[in-house]
Design a protein around this motif. Sequence first.
Motif, PDB file in Angstrom:
ATOM      1  N   UNK A  24       0.722  -1.174  -0.021  1.00 30.76           N
ATOM      2  CA  UNK A  24       0.034  -0.018  -0.259  1.00 30.76           C
ATOM      3  C   UNK A  24       0.728   1.273   0.019  1.00 30.76           C
ATOM      4  N   UNK A  25       1.819   1.157   0.722  1.00 34.78           N
ATOM      5  CA  UNK A  25       2.672   2.395   0.526  1.00 34.78           C
ATOM      6  C   UNK A  25       3.382   2.500  -0.322  1.00 34.78           C
ATOM      7  N   UNK A  26       3.962   1.578  -1.057  1.00 35.18           N
ATOM      8  CA  UNK A  26       4.760   1.611  -2.269  1.00 35.18           C
ATOM      9  C   UNK A  26       3.965   1.617  -3.560  1.00 35.18           C
ATOM     10  N   UNK A  27       2.917   1.020  -3.692  1.00 37.53           N
ATOM     11  CA  UNK A  27       2.136   0.785  -4.731  1.00 37.53           C
ATOM     12  C   UNK A  27       0.906   1.175  -4.934  1.00 37.53           C
ATOM     13  N   UNK A  28       0.533   1.925  -3.768  1.00 38.43           N
ATOM     14  CA  UNK A  28      -0.849   2.163  -3.408  1.00 38.43           C
ATOM     15  C   UNK A  28      -1.408   3.197  -4.454  1.00 38.43           C
ATOM     16  N   UNK A  29      -0.466   3.794  -5.115  1.00 43.81           N
ATOM     17  CA  UNK A  29      -1.086   4.957  -5.945  1.00 43.81           C
ATOM     18  C   UNK A  29      -1.182   4.428  -7.399  1.00 43.81           C
ATOM     19  N   UNK A  30      -1.046   3.567  -7.856  1.00 48.40           N
ATOM     20  CA  UNK A  30      -1.082   2.964  -9.234  1.00 48.40           C
ATOM     21  C   UNK A  30      -2.348   3.281  -9.833  1.00 48.40           C
ATOM     22  N   UNK A  31      -2.485   4.075 -10.781  1.00 50.95           N
ATOM     23  CA  UNK A  31      -3.631   4.559 -11.227  1.00 50.95           C
ATOM     24  C   UNK A  31      -4.056   4.064 -12.581  1.00 50.95           C
ATOM     25  N   UNK A  32      -5.094   3.442 -12.915  1.00 52.22           N
ATOM     26  CA  UNK A  32      -5.855   3.270 -13.924  1.00 52.22           C
ATOM     27  C   UNK A  32      -7.079   3.684 -14.174  1.00 52.22           C
ATOM     28  N   UNK A  34     -10.000   6.853 -13.133  1.00 53.06           N
ATOM     29  CA  UNK A  34     -10.062   7.690 -11.900  1.00 53.06           C
ATOM     30  C   UNK A  34      -9.476   7.262 -10.716  1.00 53.06           C
ATOM     31  N   UNK A  35      -9.501   6.042 -10.261  1.00 49.76           N
ATOM     32  CA  UNK A  35      -9.354   5.419  -9.043  1.00 49.76           C
ATOM     33  C   UNK A  35      -8.020   4.446  -9.087  1.00 49.76           C
ATOM     34  N   UNK A  36      -7.430   4.314  -7.856  1.00 50.97           N
ATOM     35  CA  UNK A  36      -6.387   3.379  -7.646  1.00 50.97           C
ATOM     36  C   UNK A  36      -6.618   2.003  -7.840  1.00 50.97           C
ATOM     37  N   UNK A  37      -5.693   1.412  -8.601  1.00 52.32           N
ATOM     38  CA  UNK A  37      -5.762  -0.133  -8.795  1.00 52.32           C
ATOM     39  C   UNK A  37      -4.726  -0.661  -7.720  1.00 52.32           C
ATOM     40  N   UNK A  38      -5.523  -1.442  -6.835  1.00 55.51           N
ATOM     41  CA  UNK A  38      -4.624  -2.194  -5.594  1.00 55.51           C
ATOM     42  C   UNK A  38      -4.202  -3.432  -5.787  1.00 55.51           C
ATOM     43  N   UNK A  39      -2.988  -3.775  -5.459  1.00 54.34           N
ATOM     44  CA  UNK A  39      -2.697  -5.061  -5.297  1.00 54.34           C
ATOM     45  C   UNK A  39      -2.784  -5.854  -3.661  1.00 54.34           C
ATOM     46  N   UNK A  40      -3.139  -4.845  -2.845  1.00 53.02           N
ATOM     47  CA  UNK A  40      -3.233  -5.066  -1.542  1.00 53.02           C
ATOM     48  C   UNK A  40      -4.095  -5.909  -1.104  1.00 53.02           C
ATOM     49  N   UNK A  72      -7.130  11.211   3.517  1.00 55.30           N
ATOM     50  CA  UNK A  72      -6.923  12.480   4.369  1.00 55.30           C
ATOM     51  C   UNK A  72      -5.842  13.282   3.652  1.00 55.30           C
ATOM     52  N   UNK A  73      -4.697  12.690   3.610  1.00 59.58           N
ATOM     53  CA  UNK A  73      -3.674  13.464   3.083  1.00 59.58           C
ATOM     54  C   UNK A  73      -3.721  13.871   1.543  1.00 59.58           C
ATOM     55  N   UNK A  74      -4.897  13.463   0.912  1.00 57.54           N
ATOM     56  CA  UNK A  74      -4.869  13.948  -0.406  1.00 57.54           C
ATOM     57  C   UNK A  74      -4.257  12.980  -1.594  1.00 57.54           C
ATOM     58  N   UNK A  75      -3.353  11.876  -1.099  1.00 57.51           N
ATOM     59  CA  UNK A  75      -2.613  11.359  -2.151  1.00 57.51           C
ATOM     60  C   UNK A  75      -3.753  10.466  -2.955  1.00 57.51           C
ATOM     61  N   UNK A  76      -4.874  10.424  -2.546  1.00 58.16           N
ATOM     62  CA  UNK A  76      -6.041   9.505  -3.386  1.00 58.16           C
ATOM     63  C   UNK A  76      -6.765  10.817  -3.768  1.00 58.16           C
TER      64      UNK A  76
END
Length: 201
Positions: A24-32, A34-40, A72-76
């Motif tokens: 989540x910390x390293x790959x949580x911001x993969x985008x495809x 408008x939303x994040x794609x998660x491997x988590x 909360x931080x705005x990364x998403x």
Amino acid sequence: MKNKNFVRNLVGTAILAALVLALQLLLGSLKLGPFNITLTLVPIILGAVLYGPLSAAFLGGLFGFLVCISVISGNDAGGFMLFSQKPVITLALCMIKSTAAGYLSGLVARSLAKKNATLSLFLAAGIAPVVNTGIFILGLLLFFQDTLVLWANGQDKVVDFLLFSILGINFTTEFLVNLVLVPILARILRNLRFVKQELAV
């Protein structure tokens, strides 16, 4: 024997929790789209298959907590937009969808493991993204209709947006990644001593 199993499950869950954090910390911001794609979801499903619903619910809750921080931080960016409108509902939605995805995946894995281990593995891998995305879409429809219309560029395009963006791109990618990676990783883990008895695929 019970203490040995408890310690083994605790250690295994802790290892998977570290993997949830790392992914989540390293790959949580993969985008495809408008939303994040998660491997988590992968380590969450492995927790469901190997250690049961409570372990998977804990791992899902950890994932949800990390998503809350990202929102909360705005990364998403999409999550932050929802948070700026209804913060409590947004954070509750983040926690509920991922925790429920883990728990229900664990229930499916546990209920079918003795009857058909391979089927239980694939169903557990499939149910997690279905629940995660399904609860998110339900939350959008119930609490964020105006934002959903904005993202879809009009009321008449909401269905298309849900089908082709959230379900068509994000969900399908996560679903296929889980169906491919979870059985492969489960087969590898099968040969490790601390999970050998739990997994027979």
